[in-house]
Design a protein around this motif. Sequence first.
Motif, mmCIF file in Angstrom:
data_model
loop_
_atom_site.group_PDB
_atom_site.id
_atom_site.type_symbol
_atom_site.label_atom_id
_atom_site.label_comp_id
_atom_site.label_asym_id
_atom_site.label_seq_id
_atom_site.Cartn_x
_atom_site.Cartn_y
_atom_site.Cartn_z
ATOM 1 N N ALA A 159 0.760 -1.120 0.350
ATOM 2 C CA ALA A 159 0.145 0.314 -0.013
ATOM 3 C C ALA A 159 0.933 1.107 -0.140
ATOM 4 O O ALA A 159 2.011 1.407 0.430
ATOM 5 C CB ALA A 159 -1.041 0.109 1.356
ATOM 6 N N ARG A 160 0.448 2.392 -0.765
ATOM 7 C CA ARG A 160 1.273 3.603 -0.947
ATOM 8 C C ARG A 160 0.368 4.802 -0.429
ATOM 9 O O ARG A 160 -0.841 4.820 -0.914
ATOM 10 C CB ARG A 160 1.800 3.780 -2.240
ATOM 11 N N THR A 161 0.830 5.582 0.172
ATOM 12 C CA THR A 161 0.197 6.948 0.924
ATOM 13 C C THR A 161 0.671 7.989 -0.052
ATOM 14 O O THR A 161 1.860 8.292 0.247
ATOM 15 C CB THR A 161 0.133 7.018 2.181
ATOM 16 N N VAL A 162 -0.320 8.880 -0.592
ATOM 17 C CA VAL A 162 0.450 10.072 -1.236
ATOM 18 C C VAL A 162 -0.576 11.254 -0.872
ATOM 19 O O VAL A 162 -1.739 11.052 -0.927
ATOM 20 C CB VAL A 162 0.126 9.844 -2.759
ATOM 21 N N ALA A 163 0.054 12.402 -0.493
ATOM 22 C CA ALA A 163 -0.573 13.496 -0.036
ATOM 23 C C ALA A 163 -0.671 14.361 -1.368
ATOM 24 O O ALA A 163 0.233 14.858 -2.115
ATOM 25 C CB ALA A 163 0.077 14.309 0.953
ATOM 26 N N GLY A 164 -1.898 14.785 -1.618
ATOM 27 C CA GLY A 164 -2.118 15.869 -2.692
ATOM 28 C C GLY A 164 -1.807 17.142 -2.218
ATOM 29 O O GLY A 164 -1.457 17.300 -1.212
ATOM 30 N N SER A 165 -1.678 17.979 -3.270
ATOM 31 C CA SER A 165 -1.421 19.730 -3.152
ATOM 32 C C SER A 165 -2.173 20.361 -2.003
ATOM 33 O O SER A 165 -3.537 19.885 -2.208
ATOM 34 C CB SER A 165 -1.107 20.149 -4.304
ATOM 35 N N THR A 166 -1.782 21.246 -1.525
ATOM 36 C CA THR A 166 -2.619 21.987 -0.566
ATOM 37 C C THR A 166 -3.466 22.955 -1.817
ATOM 38 O O THR A 166 -2.722 23.909 -2.266
ATOM 39 C CB THR A 166 -1.905 22.863 0.318
ATOM 40 N N THR A 227 -15.495 23.720 -0.883
ATOM 41 C CA THR A 227 -14.708 22.725 -0.363
ATOM 42 C C THR A 227 -14.613 21.550 -1.262
ATOM 43 O O THR A 227 -13.737 21.098 -1.728
ATOM 44 C CB THR A 227 -15.225 22.335 0.900
ATOM 45 N N SER A 228 -15.608 21.431 -1.988
ATOM 46 C CA SER A 228 -15.698 20.162 -2.984
ATOM 47 C C SER A 228 -14.654 20.685 -4.072
ATOM 48 O O SER A 228 -14.060 19.478 -4.506
ATOM 49 C CB SER A 228 -17.220 20.065 -3.623
ATOM 50 N N ASP A 229 -14.858 21.866 -4.618
ATOM 51 C CA ASP A 229 -13.759 21.948 -5.845
ATOM 52 C C ASP A 229 -12.398 21.917 -5.294
ATOM 53 O O ASP A 229 -11.508 21.258 -6.024
ATOM 54 C CB ASP A 229 -13.865 23.423 -6.159
ATOM 55 N N GLY A 230 -12.044 22.344 -4.117
ATOM 56 C CA GLY A 230 -10.471 22.130 -3.322
ATOM 57 C C GLY A 230 -10.477 20.749 -3.363
ATOM 58 O O GLY A 230 -9.267 20.197 -3.613
ATOM 59 N N TYR A 231 -11.288 19.789 -2.708
ATOM 60 C CA TYR A 231 -11.048 18.348 -2.516
ATOM 61 C C TYR A 231 -10.736 17.893 -3.900
ATOM 62 O O TYR A 231 -9.548 16.992 -3.912
ATOM 63 C CB TYR A 231 -12.150 17.974 -1.930
ATOM 64 N N ARG A 232 -11.537 18.188 -4.964
ATOM 65 C CA ARG A 232 -11.406 17.551 -6.237
ATOM 66 C C ARG A 232 -9.803 17.713 -6.734
ATOM 67 O O ARG A 232 -9.118 16.891 -7.472
ATOM 68 C CB ARG A 232 -12.350 17.852 -7.257
ATOM 69 N N LYS A 233 -9.429 19.091 -6.650
ATOM 70 C CA LYS A 233 -8.029 19.492 -7.229
ATOM 71 C C LYS A 233 -6.842 18.866 -6.399
ATOM 72 O O LYS A 233 -5.909 18.205 -7.175
ATOM 73 C CB LYS A 233 -8.014 20.826 -7.164
#
Length: 243
Positions: A159-166, A227-233
């Motif tokens: 399993a691999r964990t990746v953090a998206g951009s802020t 928040t939804s838009d930021g989440y998707r990005k």
Amino acid sequence: MNRAIPALILSAAALVPVWRYTPSTATTTTATAEPAPSASTSTSGDSTVVSGPTIDTEKGPVQVQATFKGDKITAVKMLQQPNHPQTEAAVPKLIEETLEAQSADIDTVSGATITSDAYRKSLQATIDKNDASASSADSAADSSSGSSSSGAADTESAARTVAGSTVNTSKGDVQVQVTFDGDEISAVRMLKQPDHPQTEAAVPVLIKATLEAQSADVETVSGATITSDGYRKSLQAALDAKG
């Protein structure tokens, strides 16, 4: 003269030594309050028990202990909580939502806002600590495996964990972290999100939709468009980084 005799007898009796009872010395045990448990981690079999930090509130201290099996939260226990009827009623709800959401992104229990906020903070700390421990273990495993082909295969399948951009929004920062099991999205967690009731309500909906869609093509949650838009990005950035 006859009257004087009884008086003399009484006076003489007063001079006779009186036996005194001396009680044995009793041993007194003083109960000492145990110090509040601090943040700690312990491992038993394939489960890891992590105690979060103590969060001081105006109602009293709050401290959460979570049991993990890998990335999965299998149990939650309160080590410290305010002695208050509303807290007593709120804790089972908070724990139930945690086990369902598998994150600290849970709703505030009505009438127990202070306890709910502190609970989320202490719980999030346990999740972060468990993730850090898992990452350290993965790094150690990678180092010991060297450059062998079998080691590379194990790393690829793990399993691999990746953090998206802020993503900065007018409501606050949004950042998503995604856990992949091979090519499948197995878990999503919010690293940053606006402190807003509509966001709190929207996040579990967005995460559920992501796990079903296995992509960032999820619908906007009504009342939480920003928040939804930021989440998707941020989610898409995590997907892109995973490749």
